[in-house]
Enzyme design. Structure first.
Site, PDB file in Angstrom:
ATOM      1  N   THR A  92       1.018   4.268  -2.978  1.00  0.00           N
ATOM      2  CA  THR A  92       0.858   5.713  -2.825  1.00  0.00           C
ATOM      3  C   THR A  92       2.025   6.461  -3.456  1.00  0.00           C
ATOM      4  O   THR A  92       1.850   7.531  -4.048  1.00  0.00           O
ATOM      5  CB  THR A  92       0.726   6.133  -1.344  1.00  0.00           C
ATOM      6  OG1 THR A  92       1.944   5.889  -0.637  1.00  0.00           O
ATOM      7  CG2 THR A  92      -0.417   5.396  -0.657  1.00  0.00           C
ATOM      8  N   ALA A  99       0.823  -1.209   0.000  1.00  0.00           N
ATOM      9  CA  ALA A  99       0.000   0.000   0.000  1.00  0.00           C
ATOM     10  C   ALA A  99       0.859   1.262   0.000  1.00  0.00           C
ATOM     11  O   ALA A  99       0.545   2.234  -0.690  1.00  0.00           O
ATOM     12  CB  ALA A  99      -0.942  -0.007   1.210  1.00  0.00           C
ATOM     13  N   TYR A 100       1.929   1.234   0.767  1.00  0.00           N
ATOM     14  CA  TYR A 100       2.830   2.390   0.807  1.00  0.00           C
ATOM     15  C   TYR A 100       3.436   2.641  -0.570  1.00  0.00           C
ATOM     16  O   TYR A 100       3.446   3.780  -1.059  1.00  0.00           O
ATOM     17  CB  TYR A 100       3.925   2.152   1.840  1.00  0.00           C
ATOM     18  CG  TYR A 100       4.982   3.233   1.884  1.00  0.00           C
ATOM     19  CD1 TYR A 100       4.689   4.492   2.399  1.00  0.00           C
ATOM     20  CD2 TYR A 100       6.275   2.996   1.410  1.00  0.00           C
ATOM     21  CE1 TYR A 100       5.654   5.490   2.438  1.00  0.00           C
ATOM     22  CE2 TYR A 100       7.240   3.984   1.444  1.00  0.00           C
ATOM     23  CZ  TYR A 100       6.925   5.233   1.965  1.00  0.00           C
ATOM     24  OH  TYR A 100       7.881   6.215   1.995  1.00  0.00           O
ATOM     25  N   ALA A 101       3.936   1.579  -1.205  1.00  0.00           N
ATOM     26  CA  ALA A 101       4.531   1.732  -2.531  1.00  0.00           C
ATOM     27  C   ALA A 101       3.496   2.212  -3.537  1.00  0.00           C
ATOM     28  O   ALA A 101       3.820   2.984  -4.448  1.00  0.00           O
ATOM     29  CB  ALA A 101       5.152   0.415  -2.983  1.00  0.00           C
TER      30      ALA A 101
END
Length: 253
Positions: A165, A161-163
Site C-alpha cells: 500500500t 501487504a502494508y508495504a
C-alpha cells in the site's frame, strides 16, 4: 463530519496546515511541531474525539491555533468538507500532511483479503482522495507531505501487504509532483523507519523491539518528534525538495 472548539489567533494570518491522523502518535507530534512553527492547524481524526480535543487543547495551551474535524480520509465528501472548513475558518490551505493510515501485519499467505482491502481503502484510496483535494486547493507556495514507510526498502517479513500500500503512495507522490508543474507546490513523502508509537509497539515483545531498535546505526527507535522535524522541513523551508521519498530512519535503509 463534526468539529470541535476553534481558537483563532489575532494579528497577521499564519500559514494553514491540514494534518490527517493528527490526534495520536506521529500525527500528533506533527501537529504540535507545525503549530510551534506558527501555523494554524486543522486536525483530521477518524473516531477518537476525546483524543482529538486533547490535542487541540495542548496546542492552545502552548499558544497555538487548532481545529479538530472528524473525517474519513477515504470518503471524498468528508475530505472536501475538511478542506471547506479550513478555508472558511482560516482563509485557505498552505500545507497538507497526510499521516492517516493503518498497519495490519501478517505473512502474505495468511492475510485475509478483508484485512488487505481495509488497508488499501485507508492507505491507498485515502492517500488518493486527500492528495487530489490538496492538488485542487493548495495555495501557491504550498506543500503536500504524504506518509510512506522505510519497510518498502527494508523488506521485513509480515509487512508485505502494508508495504504494498505504501508503494502505491510512493508512486502517487512522485507523479503528482510532476503533474503540479507551474503551481509552485511541492509534493513529497516521508518514509519513517521503526518509530516508538503505540501503533508500532502494540503486540511486539521486548526482544523484537530491541532487535529493531538496533537496526539503525544510531541504535535506537525513532521518536515521533524525529519524524515531525522532517515534516516541518518539507512543509516549510524545503522548497527545492520535490517529488521525493524522504527516508527518516536513522540510516536503517
Amino acid at each position: 463530519m463534526t468539529s470541535t472548539h476553534i481558537n483563532t489567533a489575532a494579528g497577521e494570518s499564519p500559514r494553514v496546515a491540514i494534518v490527517t491522523g493528527g490526534s495520536g502518535g506521529i500525527g500528533r507530534s506533527v501537529v504540535e511541531r507545525l503549530a510551534a512553527d506558527g501555523m494554524s492547524v486543522v486536525i483530521g481524526y477518524a473516531g477518537n474525539s476525546v483524543r482529538a480535543q486533547e490535542t487541540v487543547e495542548a496546542i492552545e495551551k502552548a499558544g497555538g491555533t487548532a481545529l479538530a474535524v472528524k473525517a474519513d480520509v477515504a470518503e471524498e465528501a468528508d475530505v472536501a468538507s475538511l478542506f471547506d472548513l479550513a478555508e472558511e475558518t482560516f482563509g485557505g490551505v498552505d500545507v497538507v500532511v497526510h499521516t492517516a493510515g493503518i498497519m495490519l501485519l501478517s505473512p502474505l499467505v495468511g492475510l485475509e483479503l478483508a484485512d488487505f482491502d481495509r488497508m488499501h481503502r485507508t492507505n491507498v484510496r485515502g492517500t488518493f482522495v486527500v492528495s487530489r483535494e490538496a492538488a485542487r486547493r493548495l495555495r501557491t507556495g504550498g506543500a503536500l507531505v504524504n506518509f510512506s514507510t522505510s519497510v518498502t526498502k527494508l523488506a521485513l517479513p509480515n509487512y508485505t501487504a502494508y508495504a504494498a500500500t505504501k508503494g502505491a503512495v510512493d508512486a502517487m507522490t512522485m507523479i503528482l509532483a510532476k503533474e503540479l508543474r507551474g503551481r509552485d507546490i511541492t509534493v513529497n513523502a516521508v518514509a519513517p523507519g521503526p518509530t516508538a508509537t503505540p501503533l508500532f509497539l502494540e503486540d511486539k515483545d521486548q526482544e523484537t523491539i530491541d532487535r529493531l531498535a538496533h537496526v539503525p546505526p544510531l541504535e535506537r527507535l525513532a521518536y515521533p518528534e524525529d519524524i515531525a522535524e522532517a515534516v516541518s522541513f518539507l512543509a516549510g523551508p524545503a522548497r527545492w525538495v520535490n517529488g521525493q521519498i524522504f527516508y527518516v530512519n536513522g540510516g536503517a535503509a
